[in-house]
Design a protein around this motif. Structure first.
Motif, PDB file in Angstrom:
ATOM      1  N   GLY A 131       3.482  93.967 -51.012  1.00 15.60           N
ATOM      2  CA  GLY A 131       2.431  92.981 -50.806  1.00 15.60           C
ATOM      3  C   GLY A 131       1.053  93.562 -50.599  1.00 15.60           C
ATOM      4  N   VAL A 132       0.856  94.820 -51.017  1.00 13.80           N
ATOM      5  CA  VAL A 132      -0.429  95.495 -50.812  1.00 13.80           C
ATOM      6  C   VAL A 132      -1.308  95.330 -52.047  1.00 13.80           C
ATOM      7  CG1 VAL A 132      -1.546  97.721 -50.362  1.00 13.80           C
ATOM      8  CG2 VAL A 132       0.638  97.163 -49.262  1.00 13.80           C
ATOM      9  N   ASP A 133      -2.565  94.976 -51.824  1.00 16.35           N
ATOM     10  CA  ASP A 133      -3.557  94.844 -52.896  1.00 16.35           C
ATOM     11  C   ASP A 133      -3.957  96.244 -53.369  1.00 16.35           C
ATOM     12  OD1 ASP A 133      -5.851  94.512 -54.425  1.00 16.35           O
ATOM     13  OD2 ASP A 133      -6.830  93.150 -53.032  1.00 16.35           O
ATOM     14  N   VAL A 134      -3.816  96.526 -54.663  1.00 13.59           N
ATOM     15  CA  VAL A 134      -4.140  97.858 -55.193  1.00 13.59           C
ATOM     16  C   VAL A 134      -5.377  97.821 -56.089  1.00 13.59           C
ATOM     17  CG1 VAL A 134      -1.777  98.671 -55.011  1.00 13.59           C
ATOM     18  CG2 VAL A 134      -2.543  97.608 -57.137  1.00 13.59           C
ATOM     19  N   SER A 135      -6.162  96.764 -56.011  1.00 15.05           N
ATOM     20  CA  SER A 135      -7.327  96.651 -56.889  1.00 15.05           C
ATOM     21  C   SER A 135      -8.388  97.699 -56.584  1.00 15.05           C
ATOM     22  CB  SER A 135      -7.932  95.249 -56.789  1.00 15.05           C
ATOM     23  OG  SER A 135      -8.362  94.959 -55.468  1.00 15.05           O
ATOM     24  N   ALA A 136      -8.371  98.283 -55.392  1.00 14.68           N
ATOM     25  CA  ALA A 136      -9.359  99.304 -55.024  1.00 14.68           C
ATOM     26  C   ALA A 136      -8.871 100.722 -55.317  1.00 14.68           C
ATOM     27  CB  ALA A 136      -9.714  99.178 -53.543  1.00 14.68           C
ATOM     28  N   VAL A 137      -7.702 100.860 -55.948  1.00 17.43           N
ATOM     29  CA  VAL A 137      -7.171 102.182 -56.259  1.00 17.43           C
ATOM     30  C   VAL A 137      -7.784 102.696 -57.564  1.00 17.43           C
ATOM     31  CG1 VAL A 137      -5.105 103.519 -56.813  1.00 17.43           C
ATOM     32  CG2 VAL A 137      -5.000 101.738 -55.059  1.00 17.43           C
ATOM     33  N   GLY A 153      -6.812 106.685 -48.175  1.00 14.13           N
ATOM     34  CA  GLY A 153      -6.239 108.025 -48.112  1.00 14.13           C
ATOM     35  C   GLY A 153      -5.240 108.262 -49.216  1.00 14.13           C
ATOM     36  N   GLU A 154      -4.526 109.370 -49.107  1.00 13.84           N
ATOM     37  CA  GLU A 154      -3.706 109.823 -50.216  1.00 13.84           C
ATOM     38  C   GLU A 154      -2.360 109.116 -50.329  1.00 13.84           C
ATOM     39  OE1 GLU A 154      -1.985 111.962 -46.785  1.00 13.84           O
ATOM     40  OE2 GLU A 154      -4.044 111.587 -47.404  1.00 13.84           O
ATOM     41  N   ALA A 155      -1.856 109.120 -51.564  1.00 11.87           N
ATOM     42  CA  ALA A 155      -0.479 108.749 -51.876  1.00 11.87           C
ATOM     43  C   ALA A 155       0.115 109.919 -52.638  1.00 11.87           C
ATOM     44  CB  ALA A 155      -0.444 107.476 -52.722  1.00 11.87           C
ATOM     45  N   LEU A 156       1.305 110.347 -52.273  1.00 14.37           N
ATOM     46  CA  LEU A 156       1.899 111.533 -52.888  1.00 14.37           C
ATOM     47  C   LEU A 156       3.411 111.398 -52.970  1.00 14.37           C
ATOM     48  CD1 LEU A 156       3.156 113.045 -50.214  1.00 14.37           C
ATOM     49  CD2 LEU A 156       0.813 113.855 -49.924  1.00 14.37           C
ATOM     50  N   ILE A 157       4.049 112.427 -53.476  1.00 10.20           N
ATOM     51  CA  ILE A 157       5.499 112.467 -53.562  1.00 10.20           C
ATOM     52  C   ILE A 157       6.032 113.502 -52.581  1.00 10.20           C
ATOM     53  CG2 ILE A 157       7.490 112.999 -55.013  1.00 10.20           C
ATOM     54  CD1 ILE A 157       6.198 110.347 -55.719  1.00 10.20           C
ATOM     55  N   ASP A 158       6.888 113.042 -51.652  1.00 11.94           N
ATOM     56  CA  ASP A 158       7.608 113.949 -50.767  1.00 11.94           C
ATOM     57  C   ASP A 158       8.885 114.393 -51.475  1.00 11.94           C
ATOM     58  OD1 ASP A 158       5.942 113.836 -48.470  1.00 11.94           O
ATOM     59  OD2 ASP A 158       6.838 111.933 -47.862  1.00 11.94           O
ATOM     60  N   LEU A 159       9.125 115.685 -51.517  1.00 11.20           N
ATOM     61  CA  LEU A 159      10.388 116.214 -52.020  1.00 11.20           C
ATOM     62  C   LEU A 159      11.246 116.539 -50.803  1.00 11.20           C
ATOM     63  CD1 LEU A 159       9.051 118.462 -54.917  1.00 11.20           C
ATOM     64  CD2 LEU A 159      10.001 116.149 -55.054  1.00 11.20           C
ATOM     65  N   VAL A 160      12.248 115.703 -50.559  1.00 13.17           N
ATOM     66  CA  VAL A 160      13.020 115.739 -49.315  1.00 13.17           C
ATOM     67  C   VAL A 160      14.376 116.399 -49.568  1.00 13.17           C
ATOM     68  CG1 VAL A 160      13.965 114.352 -47.436  1.00 13.17           C
ATOM     69  CG2 VAL A 160      11.885 113.597 -48.618  1.00 13.17           C
ATOM     70  N   ALA A 205      -2.346  91.191 -44.326  1.00 12.76           N
ATOM     71  CA  ALA A 205      -3.085  91.296 -45.584  1.00 12.76           C
ATOM     72  C   ALA A 205      -3.650  92.707 -45.657  1.00 12.76           C
ATOM     73  CB  ALA A 205      -4.199  90.262 -45.624  1.00 12.76           C
ATOM     74  N   THR A 206      -3.231  93.462 -46.670  1.00 13.84           N
ATOM     75  CA  THR A 206      -3.522  94.892 -46.724  1.00 13.84           C
ATOM     76  C   THR A 206      -3.985  95.298 -48.116  1.00 13.84           C
ATOM     77  OG1 THR A 206      -1.728  95.248 -45.140  1.00 13.84           O
ATOM     78  CG2 THR A 206      -2.566  97.199 -46.271  1.00 13.84           C
ATOM     79  N   ALA A 207      -4.947  96.210 -48.167  1.00 17.80           N
ATOM     80  CA  ALA A 207      -5.388  96.801 -49.432  1.00 17.80           C
ATOM     81  C   ALA A 207      -5.352  98.313 -49.297  1.00 17.80           C
ATOM     82  CB  ALA A 207      -6.791  96.341 -49.797  1.00 17.80           C
ATOM     83  N   PHE A 208      -5.074  98.983 -50.407  1.00 19.76           N
ATOM     84  CA  PHE A 208      -5.032 100.443 -50.426  1.00 19.76           C
ATOM     85  C   PHE A 208      -6.222 100.956 -51.219  1.00 19.76           C
ATOM     86  CE2 PHE A 208      -2.914 104.562 -51.788  1.00 19.76           C
ATOM     87  CZ  PHE A 208      -2.906 105.115 -50.512  1.00 19.76           C
ATOM     88  N   CYS A 209      -6.937 101.936 -50.647  1.00 23.34           N
ATOM     89  CA  CYS A 209      -8.131 102.506 -51.268  1.00 23.34           C
ATOM     90  C   CYS A 209      -7.891 103.998 -51.448  1.00 23.34           C
ATOM     91  CB  CYS A 209      -9.342 102.239 -50.375  1.00 23.34           C
ATOM     92  SG  CYS A 209     -10.917 102.803 -51.055  1.00 23.34           S
ATOM     93  N   SER A 210      -7.709 104.427 -52.697  1.00 23.32           N
ATOM     94  CA  SER A 210      -7.315 105.790 -52.963  1.00 23.32           C
ATOM     95  C   SER A 210      -7.592 106.109 -54.426  1.00 23.32           C
ATOM     96  CB  SER A 210      -5.813 105.968 -52.651  1.00 23.32           C
ATOM     97  OG  SER A 210      -5.407 107.304 -52.805  1.00 23.32           O
ATOM     98  N   PRO A 235      -1.362 107.785 -45.317  1.00 21.02           N
ATOM     99  CA  PRO A 235      -2.017 106.492 -45.553  1.00 21.02           C
ATOM    100  C   PRO A 235      -1.162 105.553 -46.410  1.00 21.02           C
ATOM    101  CG  PRO A 235      -3.578 108.284 -45.787  1.00 21.02           C
ATOM    102  CD  PRO A 235      -2.220 108.916 -45.694  1.00 21.02           C
ATOM    103  N   PHE A 236      -0.504 106.092 -47.428  1.00 22.03           N
ATOM    104  CA  PHE A 236       0.377 105.272 -48.266  1.00 22.03           C
ATOM    105  C   PHE A 236       1.466 104.613 -47.408  1.00 22.03           C
ATOM    106  CE2 PHE A 236       4.389 104.941 -50.580  1.00 22.03           C
ATOM    107  CZ  PHE A 236       4.033 104.190 -51.694  1.00 22.03           C
ATOM    108  N   ASN A 237       2.124 105.406 -46.557  1.00 25.32           N
ATOM    109  CA  ASN A 237       3.163 104.851 -45.691  1.00 25.32           C
ATOM    110  C   ASN A 237       2.607 103.783 -44.753  1.00 25.32           C
ATOM    111  OD1 ASN A 237       5.006 106.669 -46.799  1.00 25.32           O
ATOM    112  ND2 ASN A 237       4.690 108.182 -45.175  1.00 25.32           N
ATOM    113  N   THR A 238       1.410 104.012 -44.239  1.00 25.75           N
ATOM    114  CA  THR A 238       0.779 103.033 -43.352  1.00 25.75           C
ATOM    115  C   THR A 238       0.530 101.723 -44.086  1.00 25.75           C
ATOM    116  OG1 THR A 238      -0.265 104.755 -41.996  1.00 25.75           O
ATOM    117  CG2 THR A 238      -1.263 102.569 -41.939  1.00 25.75           C
ATOM    118  N   ALA A 239       0.038 101.814 -45.319  1.00 31.49           N
ATOM    119  CA  ALA A 239      -0.211 100.602 -46.103  1.00 31.49           C
ATOM    120  C   ALA A 239       1.080  99.847 -46.385  1.00 31.49           C
ATOM    121  CB  ALA A 239      -0.914 100.968 -47.410  1.00 31.49           C
ATOM    122  N   VAL A 240       2.137 100.565 -46.776  1.00 32.20           N
ATOM    123  CA  VAL A 240       3.426  99.927 -47.039  1.00 32.20           C
ATOM    124  C   VAL A 240       3.937  99.234 -45.779  1.00 32.20           C
ATOM    125  CG1 VAL A 240       5.869 100.384 -47.556  1.00 32.20           C
ATOM    126  CG2 VAL A 240       4.077 101.428 -48.952  1.00 32.20           C
ATOM    127  N   ALA A 241       3.851  99.927 -44.645  1.00 33.32           N
ATOM    128  CA  ALA A 241       4.328  99.347 -43.392  1.00 33.32           C
ATOM    129  C   ALA A 241       3.536  98.104 -43.015  1.00 33.32           C
ATOM    130  CB  ALA A 241       4.253 100.383 -42.271  1.00 33.32           C
TER     131      ALA A 241
END
Length: 307
Positions: free
Chosen positions: A68-74, A6-13, A44-49, A31-37
């Protein structure tokens, strides 16, 4: 390996009250927050985006790597990063306006394969709304389910991004046969219509409904209903709380060896209560600090069996 798609984005807070308060950029996206958590909890976690090559995109990948998230699938692209402008209410709840036209994550394409050792894939939020990427994530969900992988879905409704509510509700129902674990807030449930029992009859083995500070409840295929209260905490904001619940549920199920339909069926009420309390505690930690800052395993030492 748990893959989060899923997506990764910038929150303007906002830094203060009012529509013209100064905005602080924060790394985000459900999804980005879920992967980080998940990474912080030790799974063992990978992010696909698909992320931008701009400075925001680099910062997003840096946070994933640091967790510690694998970003090879990004996948990468030259388009800008999606922006979400948050408005925080007096109770810490957040609402969002999105700037999504022509952004990198919308151009995601389904990969030919998932990382080696993948046992579960998690989906949700804007990535399942914004085309053409939404259809690619939908394709990946169906392929993962067909391979017998554990699939988790958090629709995390952002109504302002959905041009045709009825069409989206129908599409949501079409995903359910491919879903093992459905997690959603009571606000999402109200917007979508239907009940946990109706959704269970369509495919998921368990449905978890969150109720903010009032806790969360699991509904299982064998008819069990297990509620737990929320953890009391001084709330700074609720950004990332639901995403932390997603991660805690997936991490806890992995620790228990229950990332399968058979595994979920083997959990009794006591198992579910422990798992939901773990998720509630993790979310409370996130709510106690600004932005989406999920806890590390060491911050949840009251649950040594799940960390």
């Amino acid at each position: 390996m748990i893959v989060v798609a899923g997506e990764a984005l910038i929150d303007l807070v906002p830094r203060g009250p009012g529509a013209l308060a100064d905005l602080r950029p924060a790394l985000g996206g459900g999804p980005f927050n879920t992967a980080v958590a998940l990474g912080r909890l030790g799974s063992a976690t990978a992010f696909c985006s698909r992320t931008s090559r701009d400075a925001f995109g680099e910062a997003l990948l840096d946070r994933l790597r640091a967790s510690g998230v694998d970003v090879s699938a990004v996948q990468r692209g030259p388009e800008p990063t999606t922006l979400a402008v948050a408005t925080v209410g007096d109770d810490g709840s957040a609402a969002y306006s999105f700037y999504v036209d022509g952004t990198a994550d919308r151009l995601f394409t389904a990969p030919g394969s998932l990382p080696a050792g993948t046992r579960a894939v998690s989906f949700g939020t804007c990535s399942l709304v914004l085309e053409p990427g939404a259809s690619a994530y939908e394709q990946l969900m169906g392929a993962a389910a067909a391979q017998g992988l554990f699939t988790a879905l958090d629709p995390n409704i952002r109504a302002g991004l959905i041009p045709d509510a009825d069409a989206y509700r129908a599409r949501f129902k079409s995903w359910l046969p491919s879903v093992t674990l459905l997690k959603l807030s009571e606000e999402d449930a109200s917007w979508l219509g239907g009940t946990p029992r109706e959704w269970l009859s369509c495919g998921p083995s368990a449905v978890v409904v969150t109720r903010g500070g009032d806790g969360l409840t699991v509904f299982t295929g064998d008819g069990a209903v297990v509620p737990v209260p929320g953890e009391r905490v001084d709330v700074v904001d609720t950004i990332g709380a639901g995403d932390t619940v997603n991660a805690a549920l997936l991490h806890g199920l992995a620790v228990k060896g229950a990332l399968s339909r058979e595994g979920l069926a083997g959990l009794d009420a006591e198992d579910w209560e422990r798992l939901l309390r773990f998720a509630a505690r993790a979310a409370a930690v996130t709510c106690s600090r600004a932005g989406a800052e999920p806890p590390y395993a060491a911050e949840l030492e009251a649950f040594p069996d799940l960390t």
